[in-house]
Design a protein around this motif. Structure first.
Motif, PDB file in Angstrom:
ATOM      1  N   ILE A  17     -74.009 -58.424  -0.562  1.00  0.00           N
ATOM      2  CA  ILE A  17     -72.802 -59.041  -0.011  1.00  0.00           C
ATOM      3  C   ILE A  17     -73.078 -60.522   0.280  1.00  0.00           C
ATOM      4  O   ILE A  17     -74.094 -60.868   0.875  1.00  0.00           O
ATOM      5  CB  ILE A  17     -72.336 -58.284   1.248  1.00  0.00           C
ATOM      6  CG1 ILE A  17     -71.906 -56.869   0.845  1.00  0.00           C
ATOM      7  CG2 ILE A  17     -71.195 -59.025   1.932  1.00  0.00           C
ATOM      8  CD1 ILE A  17     -71.561 -55.952   1.986  1.00  0.00           C
ATOM      9  N   TRP A  39     -63.480 -62.197  -6.664  1.00  0.00           N
ATOM     10  CA  TRP A  39     -64.379 -61.608  -5.666  1.00  0.00           C
ATOM     11  C   TRP A  39     -63.998 -60.159  -5.378  1.00  0.00           C
ATOM     12  O   TRP A  39     -62.814 -59.808  -5.352  1.00  0.00           O
ATOM     13  CB  TRP A  39     -64.307 -62.383  -4.359  1.00  0.00           C
ATOM     14  CG  TRP A  39     -65.133 -63.626  -4.331  1.00  0.00           C
ATOM     15  CD1 TRP A  39     -65.408 -64.471  -5.366  1.00  0.00           C
ATOM     16  CD2 TRP A  39     -65.770 -64.182  -3.189  1.00  0.00           C
ATOM     17  NE1 TRP A  39     -66.171 -65.521  -4.929  1.00  0.00           N
ATOM     18  CE2 TRP A  39     -66.411 -65.371  -3.594  1.00  0.00           C
ATOM     19  CE3 TRP A  39     -65.849 -63.804  -1.856  1.00  0.00           C
ATOM     20  CZ2 TRP A  39     -67.135 -66.172  -2.724  1.00  0.00           C
ATOM     21  CZ3 TRP A  39     -66.570 -64.600  -0.982  1.00  0.00           C
ATOM     22  CH2 TRP A  39     -67.208 -65.764  -1.417  1.00  0.00           C
ATOM     23  N   GLU A  40     -65.012 -59.355  -5.095  1.00  0.00           N
ATOM     24  CA  GLU A  40     -64.767 -58.005  -4.590  1.00  0.00           C
ATOM     25  C   GLU A  40     -64.733 -58.098  -3.068  1.00  0.00           C
ATOM     26  O   GLU A  40     -65.630 -58.684  -2.462  1.00  0.00           O
ATOM     27  CB  GLU A  40     -65.886 -57.061  -5.032  1.00  0.00           C
ATOM     28  CG  GLU A  40     -65.679 -55.649  -4.537  1.00  0.00           C
ATOM     29  CD  GLU A  40     -66.773 -54.685  -4.976  1.00  0.00           C
ATOM     30  OE1 GLU A  40     -66.801 -53.569  -4.430  1.00  0.00           O
ATOM     31  OE2 GLU A  40     -67.585 -55.047  -5.849  1.00  0.00           O
ATOM     32  N   GLN A  64     -70.765 -61.089  -9.746  1.00  0.00           N
ATOM     33  CA  GLN A  64     -69.536 -61.176  -8.966  1.00  0.00           C
ATOM     34  C   GLN A  64     -69.881 -61.295  -7.481  1.00  0.00           C
ATOM     35  O   GLN A  64     -70.756 -60.598  -6.974  1.00  0.00           O
ATOM     36  CB  GLN A  64     -68.704 -59.924  -9.206  1.00  0.00           C
ATOM     37  CG  GLN A  64     -67.395 -59.923  -8.451  1.00  0.00           C
ATOM     38  CD  GLN A  64     -66.643 -58.613  -8.605  1.00  0.00           C
ATOM     39  OE1 GLN A  64     -67.244 -57.563  -8.737  1.00  0.00           O
ATOM     40  NE2 GLN A  64     -65.333 -58.692  -8.582  1.00  0.00           N
ATOM     41  N   LYS A  65     -69.199 -62.189  -6.808  1.00  0.00           N
ATOM     42  CA  LYS A  65     -69.402 -62.351  -5.366  1.00  0.00           C
ATOM     43  C   LYS A  65     -68.685 -61.227  -4.631  1.00  0.00           C
ATOM     44  O   LYS A  65     -67.719 -60.657  -5.116  1.00  0.00           O
ATOM     45  CB  LYS A  65     -68.840 -63.698  -4.886  1.00  0.00           C
ATOM     46  CG  LYS A  65     -69.496 -64.895  -5.531  1.00  0.00           C
ATOM     47  CD  LYS A  65     -70.733 -65.292  -4.798  1.00  0.00           C
ATOM     48  CE  LYS A  65     -71.254 -66.611  -5.336  1.00  0.00           C
ATOM     49  NZ  LYS A  65     -72.609 -66.860  -4.903  1.00  0.00           N
ATOM     50  N   LYS A  66     -69.201 -60.972  -3.425  1.00  0.00           N
ATOM     51  CA  LYS A  66     -68.670 -59.855  -2.652  1.00  0.00           C
ATOM     52  C   LYS A  66     -68.558 -60.273  -1.185  1.00  0.00           C
ATOM     53  O   LYS A  66     -69.443 -60.925  -0.648  1.00  0.00           O
ATOM     54  CB  LYS A  66     -69.639 -58.679  -2.792  1.00  0.00           C
ATOM     55  CG  LYS A  66     -69.091 -57.352  -2.351  1.00  0.00           C
ATOM     56  CD  LYS A  66     -70.111 -56.244  -2.558  1.00  0.00           C
ATOM     57  CE  LYS A  66     -70.317 -55.889  -4.003  1.00  0.00           C
ATOM     58  NZ  LYS A  66     -71.173 -54.688  -4.165  1.00  0.00           N
ATOM     59  N   HIS A  83     -74.073 -51.382  -0.665  1.00  0.00           N
ATOM     60  CA  HIS A  83     -73.742 -52.761  -1.068  1.00  0.00           C
ATOM     61  C   HIS A  83     -74.832 -53.733  -0.580  1.00  0.00           C
ATOM     62  O   HIS A  83     -74.636 -54.446   0.394  1.00  0.00           O
ATOM     63  CB  HIS A  83     -72.377 -53.162  -0.496  1.00  0.00           C
ATOM     64  CG  HIS A  83     -71.278 -52.269  -0.936  1.00  0.00           C
ATOM     65  ND1 HIS A  83     -70.674 -52.387  -2.174  1.00  0.00           N
ATOM     66  CD2 HIS A  83     -70.692 -51.206  -0.341  1.00  0.00           C
ATOM     67  CE1 HIS A  83     -69.753 -51.451  -2.300  1.00  0.00           C
ATOM     68  NE2 HIS A  83     -69.742 -50.718  -1.205  1.00  0.00           N
TER      69      HIS A  83
END
Length: 121
Positions: free
Chosen positions: A51, A30-31, A3-5, A48
Motif C-alpha cells: 500500500i 489507483w486501487e 499499480q498504486k494502492k 496487501h
C-alpha cells in the motif's frame, strides 16, 4: 511501474467516499481499499503488503486509534505515505502525528487538502 494502492480508514462513509473520489479523480488507475475501523484495516493488511498511501481517521470504533495504527504502519510500511485525516485537532494529536512523521489533515476533507499529499507519492 506497478499499480498504486491506497487504504482509506474512517468510520464515516461520507469521508471515505470523499477521499476515494479525490484520489480517483487525480489517479484513476489507483486501487482504493476501505476500512471503517483500524481493527478492520489491520485484518486486511496481510493481503496487501504494497500500500502506497494510508488515510487514517483518529477516532474510530474499536480498540485502535488512527495514531496507534500509524505507529504500527510506520514499521511495516516504511516507504508508504501516511496521513491522519481527523476532526480531532488537539495539540497532543497534532504533536504525536508530527513525532511519527506523518501528515495531519484537519476535516472537513477537501481536494485542496488531499491533492498536495498525492503529489508526493
Amino acid at each position: 511501474m506497478s499499480q498504486k494502492k491506497a487504504l482509506v480508514v474512517d468510520d464515516s462513509t461520507v469521508t471515505r467516499l470523499m477521499i476515494r473520489k479525490i484520489i480517483s479523480e487525480k489517479h484513476p488507475n489507483w486501487e482504493i481499499l476501505e476500512a471503517e475501523s483500524a481493527d478492520q484495516a489491520k485484518s486486511i493488511l496481510p493481503d496487501h503488503p504494497d500500500i502506497d498511501l494510508f488515510s487514517l481517521d483518529q477516532n474510530m470504533p474499536g480498540t485502535i486509534s488512527g495514531l496507534d495504527l500509524a505507529e504500527n504502519l510506520k514499521s511495516n510500511y516504511p516507504n508508504s505515505k501516511i496521513v491522519l485525516v481527523t476532526a480531532n485537532i488537539q495539540e497532543a494529536i497534532k504533536n504525536r502525528a508530527k513525532d511519527l512523521g506523518i501528515d495531519f489533515v484537519e476535516k472537513p476533507v477537501t481536494p485542496e487538502k488531499i491533492i498536495p499529499l498525492l503529489e508526493k507519492i
